[in-house]
Design an enzyme around this catalytic site. Structure first.
Site, mmCIF file in Angstrom:
data_model
loop_
_atom_site.group_PDB
_atom_site.id
_atom_site.type_symbol
_atom_site.label_atom_id
_atom_site.label_comp_id
_atom_site.label_asym_id
_atom_site.label_seq_id
_atom_site.Cartn_x
_atom_site.Cartn_y
_atom_site.Cartn_z
ATOM 1 N N HIS A 8 -0.189 4.322 15.918
ATOM 2 C CA HIS A 8 0.057 3.475 17.167
ATOM 3 C C HIS A 8 0.148 2.062 16.974
ATOM 4 O O HIS A 8 -0.501 1.650 16.118
ATOM 5 C CB HIS A 8 -1.431 3.807 18.007
ATOM 6 C CG HIS A 8 -1.580 5.230 18.423
ATOM 7 N ND1 HIS A 8 -2.734 5.989 18.306
ATOM 8 C CD2 HIS A 8 -0.743 6.349 19.091
ATOM 9 C CE1 HIS A 8 -2.736 7.214 18.796
ATOM 10 N NE2 HIS A 8 -1.334 7.246 19.348
ATOM 11 N N ASP A 13 -3.972 11.443 28.082
ATOM 12 C CA ASP A 13 -3.849 11.147 26.600
ATOM 13 C C ASP A 13 -4.964 11.367 25.746
ATOM 14 O O ASP A 13 -5.827 11.851 26.461
ATOM 15 C CB ASP A 13 -3.337 9.647 26.619
ATOM 16 C CG ASP A 13 -2.625 9.559 25.477
ATOM 17 O OD1 ASP A 13 -2.247 10.373 24.599
ATOM 18 O OD2 ASP A 13 -2.275 8.247 25.076
ATOM 19 N N HIS A 14 -5.221 11.024 24.464
ATOM 20 C CA HIS A 14 -6.032 11.419 23.689
ATOM 21 C C HIS A 14 -7.447 11.592 24.296
ATOM 22 O O HIS A 14 -8.007 10.827 24.757
ATOM 23 C CB HIS A 14 -6.130 10.415 22.443
ATOM 24 C CG HIS A 14 -4.998 10.084 21.757
ATOM 25 N ND1 HIS A 14 -4.882 10.695 20.545
ATOM 26 C CD2 HIS A 14 -3.949 9.274 22.006
ATOM 27 C CE1 HIS A 14 -3.685 10.645 20.078
ATOM 28 N NE2 HIS A 14 -2.994 9.415 20.970
ATOM 29 N N ASN A 62 5.335 9.515 23.265
ATOM 30 C CA ASN A 62 4.653 8.401 23.864
ATOM 31 C C ASN A 62 4.847 7.056 23.709
ATOM 32 O O ASN A 62 5.470 6.610 22.702
ATOM 33 C CB ASN A 62 3.122 8.555 23.151
ATOM 34 C CG ASN A 62 2.600 9.980 23.761
ATOM 35 O OD1 ASN A 62 3.489 10.715 24.546
ATOM 36 N ND2 ASN A 62 1.382 10.273 23.484
ATOM 37 N N HIS A 118 3.875 10.917 19.047
ATOM 38 C CA HIS A 118 2.947 9.968 19.385
ATOM 39 C C HIS A 118 3.333 8.475 18.723
ATOM 40 O O HIS A 118 3.943 8.694 17.668
ATOM 41 C CB HIS A 118 1.613 10.159 18.900
ATOM 42 C CG HIS A 118 0.876 11.171 19.930
ATOM 43 N ND1 HIS A 118 -0.175 10.575 20.823
ATOM 44 C CD2 HIS A 118 1.117 12.297 20.303
ATOM 45 C CE1 HIS A 118 -0.594 11.471 21.520
ATOM 46 N NE2 HIS A 118 0.254 12.699 21.419
ATOM 47 N N GLU A 168 -5.356 2.129 19.049
ATOM 48 C CA GLU A 168 -4.955 2.481 20.332
ATOM 49 C C GLU A 168 -6.321 2.710 21.116
ATOM 50 O O GLU A 168 -7.169 3.678 20.873
ATOM 51 C CB GLU A 168 -3.786 3.492 20.525
ATOM 52 C CG GLU A 168 -3.555 3.414 22.232
ATOM 53 C CD GLU A 168 -2.390 4.556 22.351
ATOM 54 O OE1 GLU A 168 -1.398 4.037 22.731
ATOM 55 O OE2 GLU A 168 -2.728 5.833 22.157
HETATM 56 ZN ZN ZN Z 1 -1.242 8.923 20.643
#
Ligand code: ZN
Length: 450
Positions: A293, A176-177, A357, A335, A249
């Protein structure tokens, strides 16, 4: 023995097709393509084997099948990469579903995902954030230079590779990110994938996200181009981010960003498309359409999936006769799926979203399972000996951590079922129903049914 298409990887220009992962122009490398009749050396033969075969693990029933009744023949049980992964993502786009991408932090959360995927007869994307990777390694381990985050992600990858086949589901293994300061983490994982590729003919990970949305767009695109060039050589796909996902997040707080940054512009998405396509079509775009998020009170989140539609129209127009037939040149990632409205999710899928996600809602479901377990058995969980059934009664079978963790897993499997349904991602493989294992906890082993 599994036919692993990635082993025969070679850049071969193919003809124009209508999906996002093959380019409308046939002038640059397009896709990994199997070379019919390639000879397989002794060294290559070991690479053809699945994880089960290599580790001499039993591989029966779904584990042993070469492909799924309803999916392209390249898609097999276990971790997908290269063309097999692309074939699955194209299948999602063409058939109007998106694949859930779940953030995992332990073998227990991974197993919940695999169980949920098999129950829903569907593929799944398992992903690790940098913080989740570090947790996988153990928070006590020093993380200087992201050493723990790299080792943790590699360890998680091997867990997924070993177990995904046993569950008989196709898995895309993703991270992820990754912000600019975290690039050394991805560098470490790419080095691991390159070594794995040398031995096995496929990368360790299927795909990585690089999130340089906080940098100027030119820098974002330049760095992504470099990584895409390195990744596509070994069958890894790049997810890039444009615009900012709001909320909080994994320690990244975007709760106070300017409103306009939460919405990507079609021109920017086209700029990304134009610059990445000549390197490889193996990229997806996490464009911002008001995504956040976390889960907040209703009314705080204004999703505008139409932004994705406008971008597809804009780019198709720019491409003219070279636009794909479905007029959806870009594959998008959603997202901040947690807490999202079903109508927004379905619209987004219609506009080319192939991955959504989910993290916050599965964090909650895991905790809620544990919370309810404690509520139900509270009086059996206060000391080692002595409960409402008698002062001498042992409580071992209640406080065994497997009991409360399993409750978290089951609650997560249930939440994921809703996610698979929201994303039209059920009954995709064609394997039918799956029975719950009888030998895991349960009365036979003296455990308590949760
Ligand atoms: Zn994300």
């Amino acid at each position: 023995m599994r036919y692993n298409i990635a082993l025969f990887s070679a850049f071969i220009v193919t003809s124009t097709t209508s999906n996002a992962f093959t380019s409308p122009k046939a002038t640059f490398p397009l896709a990994f393509h199997s070379k019919a009749g390639s000879s397989v050396s002794t060294h290559d033969r070991s690479a053809l084997a699945g994880m089960s075969e290599e580790l001499d693990l039993p591989c029966e029933d779904e584990c042993s099948i070469d492909s799924f009744p309803n999916l392209p023949p390249s898609v097999h049980p276990g971790v997908l990469s290269g063309q097999a992964m692309v074939d699955l993502l194209n299948h999602a786009k063409e058939n109007g579903y998106a694949i859930p991408a779940v953030n995992c932090i332990s073998s227990s959360s991974i197993n919940s995902c695999l169980e949920a995927a098999r129950r829903n007869d569907a593929p799944i994307i398992i992903q690790f954030s940098s913080g989740g990777s570090q947790f996988y390694a153990g928070k006590g381990l020093d993380n200087t230079n992201y050493a723990a985050a790299i080792a943790g992600a590699v360890s998680g990858a091997f867990h997924v590779r070993t177990l995904a086949e046993q569950y008989g589901v196709p898995v895309i293994l993703h991270t992820d990110h990754c912000a600019k300061k975290l690039l050394p983490w991805i560098d470490g994982l790419l080095a691991a994938s390159e070594r794995y590729y040398e031995k096995h003919g496929e990368p360790l990970f299927s795909s990585h996200m690089i999130d340089l949305s906080e940098e100027p767009i030119e820098e974002n695109i330049e760095i992504c181009k470099d990584y895409l060039a390195r990744m596509c050589k070994i069958g890894i796909l790049l997810e890039m981010e444009l615009g900012i996902t709001g909320g909080e997040e994994d320690g990244v707080n975007n709760e106070d960003v300017a409103l306009e940054d939460l919405y990507s512009k079609p021109e920017e998405i086209y700029q990304v498309y134009k610059e990445l396509m000549p390197i490889s079509p193996w990229f997806t775009v996490a464009a911002a359409f008001g995504n956040v998020h976390g889960v907040y009170s209703p009314g705080n989140v204004k999703l505008e999936p139409e932004i994705l539609n406008r971008a597809q129209d804009y780019i198709s127009e720019k491409l003219g006769s070279e636009a794909p037939a479905d007029k959806k040149p870009v594959s998008f990632v959603f997202h901040g799926g947690s807490g999202s409205d079903i109508s927004d999710i379905r619209k987004a899928i219609g506009y080319g979203v192939i991955k959504m996600n989910i993290d916050t809602d599965t964090q909650w479901s895991y905790w809620e399972g544990i919370k309810n377990f404690e509520l139900k058995w509270h009086d059996y969980l206060q000391k080692q000996i002595g409960n409402p059934d008698g002062p001498d009664k042992p409580n071992k079978k209640y406080y065994d951590p497997r009991e409360c963790l399993r409750a978290g897993e089951q609650s997560t499997v249930n939440r994921l079922e809703q996610c698979f349904a929201d994303l039209n991602c059920q009954g995709i493989l064609g394997l039918g129903e799956w029975k719950e294992a009888a030998n895991v906890l349960g009365p036979r082993r003296g455990g308590i049914p949760v």
